[in-house]
Design a protein around this motif. Structure first.
Motif, PDB file in Angstrom:
ATOM      1  N   PRO A 533      29.044  56.725  42.618  1.00 40.51           N
ATOM      2  CA  PRO A 533      29.475  58.086  42.966  1.00 40.51           C
ATOM      3  C   PRO A 533      30.575  58.082  44.014  1.00 40.51           C
ATOM      4  CG  PRO A 533      27.389  57.575  44.020  1.00 40.51           C
ATOM      5  CD  PRO A 533      27.683  56.441  43.101  1.00 40.51           C
ATOM      6  N   GLY A 534      31.344  59.190  44.034  1.00 33.86           N
ATOM      7  CA  GLY A 534      32.380  59.343  45.030  1.00 33.86           C
ATOM      8  C   GLY A 534      31.957  60.297  46.120  1.00 33.86           C
ATOM      9  N   LYS A 535      32.952  60.668  46.967  1.00 30.03           N
ATOM     10  CA  LYS A 535      32.675  61.556  48.087  1.00 30.03           C
ATOM     11  C   LYS A 535      33.679  62.698  48.066  1.00 30.03           C
ATOM     12  CE  LYS A 535      31.591  57.357  50.685  1.00 30.03           C
ATOM     13  NZ  LYS A 535      31.999  56.510  51.827  1.00 30.03           N
ATOM     14  N   LEU A 536      33.194  63.910  48.430  1.00 30.55           N
ATOM     15  CA  LEU A 536      34.090  65.059  48.465  1.00 30.55           C
ATOM     16  C   LEU A 536      35.178  64.890  49.516  1.00 30.55           C
ATOM     17  CD1 LEU A 536      31.634  68.062  47.983  1.00 30.55           C
ATOM     18  CD2 LEU A 536      33.458  67.325  46.441  1.00 30.55           C
ATOM     19  N   SER A 537      34.929  64.029  50.491  1.00 27.43           N
ATOM     20  CA  SER A 537      35.937  63.797  51.524  1.00 27.43           C
ATOM     21  C   SER A 537      37.082  62.937  51.008  1.00 27.43           C
ATOM     22  CB  SER A 537      35.296  63.111  52.740  1.00 27.43           C
ATOM     23  OG  SER A 537      34.733  61.861  52.366  1.00 27.43           O
ATOM     24  N   GLU A 538      36.910  62.356  49.828  1.00 27.08           N
ATOM     25  CA  GLU A 538      37.942  61.511  49.242  1.00 27.08           C
ATOM     26  C   GLU A 538      38.669  62.316  48.163  1.00 27.08           C
ATOM     27  OE1 GLU A 538      35.913  57.100  49.607  1.00 27.08           O
ATOM     28  OE2 GLU A 538      35.203  58.483  48.055  1.00 27.08           O
ATOM     29  N   THR A 539      39.981  62.496  48.358  1.00 29.98           N
ATOM     30  CA  THR A 539      40.782  63.301  47.434  1.00 29.98           C
ATOM     31  C   THR A 539      41.618  62.388  46.546  1.00 29.98           C
ATOM     32  OG1 THR A 539      40.930  65.078  49.060  1.00 29.98           O
ATOM     33  CG2 THR A 539      42.514  65.114  47.236  1.00 29.98           C
ATOM     34  N   ILE A 540      41.557  62.649  45.252  1.00 30.99           N
ATOM     35  CA  ILE A 540      42.306  61.845  44.280  1.00 30.99           C
ATOM     36  C   ILE A 540      43.340  62.727  43.598  1.00 30.99           C
ATOM     37  CG2 ILE A 540      42.168  60.458  42.171  1.00 30.99           C
ATOM     38  CD1 ILE A 540      39.335  59.693  42.964  1.00 30.99           C
ATOM     39  N   LEU A 541      44.609  62.245  43.575  1.00 36.13           N
ATOM     40  CA  LEU A 541      45.685  62.938  42.878  1.00 36.13           C
ATOM     41  C   LEU A 541      45.867  62.280  41.512  1.00 36.13           C
ATOM     42  CD1 LEU A 541      48.129  64.805  42.549  1.00 36.13           C
ATOM     43  CD2 LEU A 541      49.490  63.158  43.883  1.00 36.13           C
ATOM     44  N   VAL A 542      45.637  63.038  40.425  1.00 34.92           N
ATOM     45  CA  VAL A 542      45.759  62.534  39.055  1.00 34.92           C
ATOM     46  C   VAL A 542      47.064  63.068  38.456  1.00 34.92           C
ATOM     47  CG1 VAL A 542      44.767  62.502  36.746  1.00 34.92           C
ATOM     48  CG2 VAL A 542      43.263  62.416  38.751  1.00 34.92           C
ATOM     49  N   VAL A 543      47.919  62.143  37.983  1.00 33.21           N
ATOM     50  CA  VAL A 543      49.199  62.512  37.376  1.00 33.21           C
ATOM     51  C   VAL A 543      49.228  61.924  35.970  1.00 33.21           C
ATOM     52  CG1 VAL A 543      51.709  62.509  37.615  1.00 33.21           C
ATOM     53  CG2 VAL A 543      50.265  62.404  39.666  1.00 33.21           C
ATOM     54  N   GLU A 544      49.269  62.787  34.944  1.00 34.94           N
ATOM     55  CA  GLU A 544      49.233  62.348  33.548  1.00 34.94           C
ATOM     56  C   GLU A 544      49.937  63.407  32.704  1.00 34.94           C
ATOM     57  OE1 GLU A 544      49.132  60.841  30.243  1.00 34.94           O
ATOM     58  OE2 GLU A 544      47.785  59.609  31.487  1.00 34.94           O
ATOM     59  N   ASP A 545      50.917  62.981  31.885  1.00 32.32           N
ATOM     60  CA  ASP A 545      51.675  63.946  31.101  1.00 32.32           C
ATOM     61  C   ASP A 545      50.943  64.383  29.841  1.00 32.32           C
ATOM     62  OD1 ASP A 545      52.045  61.287  30.195  1.00 32.32           O
ATOM     63  OD2 ASP A 545      53.749  61.923  28.977  1.00 32.32           O
ATOM     64  N   ALA A 567      48.424  66.898  38.414  1.00 30.15           N
ATOM     65  CA  ALA A 567      49.813  67.276  38.111  1.00 30.15           C
ATOM     66  C   ALA A 567      50.193  66.668  36.774  1.00 30.15           C
ATOM     67  CB  ALA A 567      50.761  66.797  39.203  1.00 30.15           C
ATOM     68  N   HIS A 568      51.106  67.356  36.044  1.00 29.30           N
ATOM     69  CA  HIS A 568      51.460  66.890  34.704  1.00 29.30           C
ATOM     70  C   HIS A 568      52.658  65.937  34.712  1.00 29.30           C
ATOM     71  CE1 HIS A 568      54.200  70.322  35.268  1.00 29.30           C
ATOM     72  NE2 HIS A 568      54.996  69.709  34.402  1.00 29.30           N
ATOM     73  N   ASP A 569      53.383  65.836  35.856  1.00 26.36           N
ATOM     74  CA  ASP A 569      54.482  64.877  35.923  1.00 26.36           C
ATOM     75  C   ASP A 569      54.763  64.531  37.376  1.00 26.36           C
ATOM     76  OD1 ASP A 569      55.932  67.015  36.993  1.00 26.36           O
ATOM     77  OD2 ASP A 569      57.028  67.407  35.146  1.00 26.36           O
ATOM     78  N   GLY A 570      55.733  63.636  37.599  1.00 31.05           N
ATOM     79  CA  GLY A 570      56.008  63.156  38.941  1.00 31.05           C
ATOM     80  C   GLY A 570      56.540  64.227  39.868  1.00 31.05           C
ATOM     81  N   ALA A 571      57.453  65.064  39.373  1.00 26.12           N
ATOM     82  CA  ALA A 571      58.032  66.101  40.222  1.00 26.12           C
ATOM     83  C   ALA A 571      56.961  67.073  40.708  1.00 26.12           C
ATOM     84  CB  ALA A 571      59.130  66.838  39.449  1.00 26.12           C
ATOM     85  N   PRO A 594      57.892  60.869  31.209  1.00 28.47           N
ATOM     86  CA  PRO A 594      59.302  61.289  31.141  1.00 28.47           C
ATOM     87  C   PRO A 594      59.868  61.563  32.524  1.00 28.47           C
ATOM     88  CG  PRO A 594      57.850  63.064  30.438  1.00 28.47           C
ATOM     89  CD  PRO A 594      56.983  61.853  30.600  1.00 28.47           C
ATOM     90  N   GLN A 595      61.171  61.346  32.679  1.00 26.36           N
ATOM     91  CA  GLN A 595      61.957  61.652  33.875  1.00 26.36           C
ATOM     92  C   GLN A 595      61.613  60.749  35.063  1.00 26.36           C
ATOM     93  OE1 GLN A 595      61.531  65.879  34.576  1.00 26.36           O
ATOM     94  NE2 GLN A 595      62.906  66.401  32.881  1.00 26.36           N
ATOM     95  N   MET A 596      60.350  60.632  35.431  1.00 24.77           N
ATOM     96  CA  MET A 596      59.963  59.787  36.556  1.00 24.77           C
ATOM     97  C   MET A 596      58.762  58.943  36.154  1.00 24.77           C
ATOM     98  SD  MET A 596      58.732  60.829  40.433  1.00 24.77           S
ATOM     99  CE  MET A 596      60.097  61.969  40.620  1.00 24.77           C
ATOM    100  N   SER A 597      58.908  57.597  36.212  1.00 23.75           N
ATOM    101  CA  SER A 597      57.805  56.715  35.834  1.00 23.75           C
ATOM    102  C   SER A 597      56.738  56.713  36.920  1.00 23.75           C
ATOM    103  CB  SER A 597      58.317  55.289  35.619  1.00 23.75           C
ATOM    104  OG  SER A 597      58.694  54.706  36.857  1.00 23.75           O
TER     105      SER A 597
END
Length: 659
Positions: A533-545, A567-571, A594-597
């Protein structure tokens, strides 16, 4: 006009008509000089001031300072009674030009044999002198050495280039025995020995010499003339190096003797090179196609496997056992499809690899039970790694799959039993070692899988690495086994070779480069991942198009207890990060977008938050996100398609890892 004056006038006119550059008449008794107009021009005299009754000092006025002393000595000899005068010297014209002149003159004697007049002419020989200088430079640049030898002498006059060609110290004269001392035994002397009879009929000859300075063997040609002088003779000639011509002559003779064989060999080599090029182009084209398909298919499988896995985890088997079995069968089918895409990526050299330092003897020992269970008792199996094997760097799990794949292929080639040998030894290819066709020089560990099965024809061997090529019956194999082996070996920087004879078996040799890494990097067995399990104090940013893959990934992480932003892309990810009040614990990003790897995004995110952990999710090659063959600290990779348990374990491991 007195008779003497008339005679002098006539003589000067005759000399001028003969093409002389200038004429003079020196009255020795009166010590006066009379010259023509050309002489006056060369000496800078004014014709209007008169060309007669000049002081005799004018004869020396234009002579070059370096030549003036010897010209005074030569004229003094005429005044002392010598009759003929012939000298070459330089004059400097009023314009400052230096010219070469040839002065030819004669003294006239009175009845008492005393010189009374000195007449002569000047001939401009500048062009001849320049031609001689050009000839000298050409001979030096062209490697031509000259010599002159007179009968009866023990030395020969030679040029500097002559000495250089024979490796002798520069000298103007050399002993004959020194010159002939550089010749090979049994050859005629380069300079005829005065004690060995008459000279040769001709000087044209080619000698094999051993240079006096470095002992190098060269071929020297001699050309020249034999000049008879009374009962004696004089040799004047040149020598020059013809080694290159001799070598070319020998090669041409060898070519003529072996022309047919060489033509056949060249044709065969060209055909082999063309076949290899076509094969490489075909493999590359198919690899790009299969790699692209497999990459896109992995995204689909992530959604399919992930959602089936989610339903199974929440499905009560007591509610509907039949439905659960259907879901489990669907998951098995999806797993087989994932295995197929993994093989396609392996062939195209785009599969994600996790290279580690491996000791082959330990890896083979650990596979012993698995190999024994996979091979029937009718086949005798022997695992024989050599002692003191070098370490290599490769993905240990993929290497195990390769060895197992080759062992299964060998098993299928021995339906009536036989023997299977899996061996490994150190091999040095190239300098100081054994040559192996197609393998660059270097140090390798060679893994060999040898069977005594039915073998393959030469035509079959050319196709075994092609994807979907198989000699098995329909339904007995995908034809991706050896293509996957080929892709893995090439992606790992290695080389593979197959030697097979119909009816006598097959030997597959894999060459993997020696690794000099520290022993602390050895591969250890990894247990199956478990979800943590994880912790609510740990924030993960998921980027996938891909929206569906992103939704599945975010759902798992939130189910595990993490706080997730997406987020759906890098920008979009960068904009979100700028507004984020709490720090991000982990960036989980797709690689190919696309645009940013994903890699570019990770660089920019780390510039904003240096301590962030990065997890790449991709079905593409690991090398796309590696530097110098390794991932950076705080960075890891998870391969698509992934399951709930795999993602949970990978995220927890990366967050808990000490940087």
């Amino acid at each position: 006009m007195p008779d003497a004056a008339i005679e002098a006038e006539r003589l000067l006119a005759m000399l001028a008509a003969a093409g002389a550059s200038g004429t003079w008449d020196w009255d020795i008794v009166a010590d006066r000089l009379r010259v023509d107009q050309r002489f006056a021009e060369l000496y800078g005299l004014d014709p209007a001031a008169g060309l007669s009754d000049l002081p005799t000092a004018r004869f020396f006025a234009a002579v070059h300072p370096d030549d003036r002393p010897r010209m005074r000595i030569a004229v003094a000899a005429i005044l002392a009674g010598a009759e003929l005068f012939s000298k070459e010297f330089r004059i400097v014209t009023p314009a400052g030009t230096t010219l070469w002149m040839h002065a030819r003159g004669q003294s006239h004697l009175d009845p008492h044999d005393e010189p009374v007049r000195f007449t002569g002419l000047l001939v401009d020989v500048t062009e001849r002198k320049r031609a001689e200088e050009r000839l000298r430079i050409a001979q030096s640049a062209g490697g031509v050495g000259s010599f002159e030898y007179s009968d009866g002498f023990a030395t020969a006059t030679v040029s500097e280039e002559f000495c250089r060609l024979l490796g002798l110290h520069p000298a103007q004269a050399l002993p004959v025995r020194t010159i002939n001392g550089v010749l090979s035994d049994g050859d005629v002397p380069l300079i005829p020995d005065p004690n060995r009879g008459p000279p040769p009929e001709t000087l044209d000859h080619v000698f094999r010499v051993r240079r006096a300075d470095d002992g190098g063997e060269r071929w020297i040609a001699r050309r020249g003339e034999i000049l008879r002088e009374g009962s004696g003779y004089r040799l004047v000639g040149v020598i020059y190096d013809v080694t290159l011509a001799k070598e070319q002559e020998a090669r041409l003779r060898e070519l003529n003797e072996t022309l047919e064989m060489r033509v056949a060999s060249v044709i065969a080599e060209r055909q082999e090179a063309e076949d290899a090029l076509r094969q490489a182009q075909k493999m590359e084209a198919v690899g790009q196609l299969t790699g692209g398909i497999a990459h896109d298919f992995n995204n689909l499988l992530t959604i399919i496997i992930g959602n089936i896995d989610t339903v199974l985890r929440r499905f009560d088997p007591a509610t509907d056992p039949r439905a659960r079995r259907a879901l489990e069968n669907a998951l098995k089918g999806a797993d087989r499809a994932a295995s197929l895409t993994q093989r396609l990526l392996a062939f195209s050299r785009r599969q994600p690899l996790d290279p580690k330092r491996i000791e082959i003897d330990r890896l083979l020992s650990g596979m012993s039970d698995l190999l024994t269970r996979s091979i029937p008792e009718a086949i005798a199996i022997q695992i024989a790694p050599a002692a003191d094997l070098w370490s290599i760097e490769a993905d240990p799990h993929q290497l195990e799959n390769v060895i197992l794949n080759l062992a299964v292929n060998a098993r299928d080639a021995m339906p009536d039993g036989g023997s299977l040998t899996i061996a490994a030894r150190n091999v040095t290819v190239g300098t100081g070692g054994e040559p192996v066709a197609g393998v660059p020089d270097g140090a390798y560990v060679m893994i060999q899988v040898t069977d005594t099965g039915i073998g393959m024809t030469a035509e079959t061997i050319t196709k075994v690495f092609d994807p979907f090529f198989t000699t098995k019956e329909v339904g007995k194999g995908t034809g991706l086994g050896l293509s996957m082996v080929y892709g893995f070996v090439k992606q790992s920087g290695g080389h593979i070779d197959i030697d097979s004879t119909p009816g006598r078996g097959t030997c597959v040799s894999i060459f993997l480069q020696r690794q000099f890494a520290d022993a602390s990097e050895r591969h250890e067995d990894i247990e199956a991942p478990t979800a943590q399990p994880g912790k609510l104090s740990e924030t993960i940013l998921v980027v996938e198009d891909d929206d569906d893959v992103r939704a599945y990934t975010v759902g798992i992480l939130r189910e595990l207890g993490y706080r997730v932003v997406e987020a759906h892309d890098g920008a979009a990810a960068l904009r979100l990060l700028e507004r984020q009040e709490t720090p991000i614990s982990l960036l989980l990003t797709d690689v190919v977008m696309p645009q940013m790897s994903g890699q570019d995004l990770a660089v920019r995110v780390r510039a904003l938050q240096g301590d962030i952990r990065v997890l790449y999710a991709s079905g593409y090659t690991r090398e796309a996100i590696m530097r110098d063959g390794r991932l950076e600290p705080g960075v890891d990779l998870i391969s698509k398609p992934f399951t709930y348990h795999t993602l949970a374990a990978k995220v927890r491991d990366l967050l808990d890892r000490v940087q």
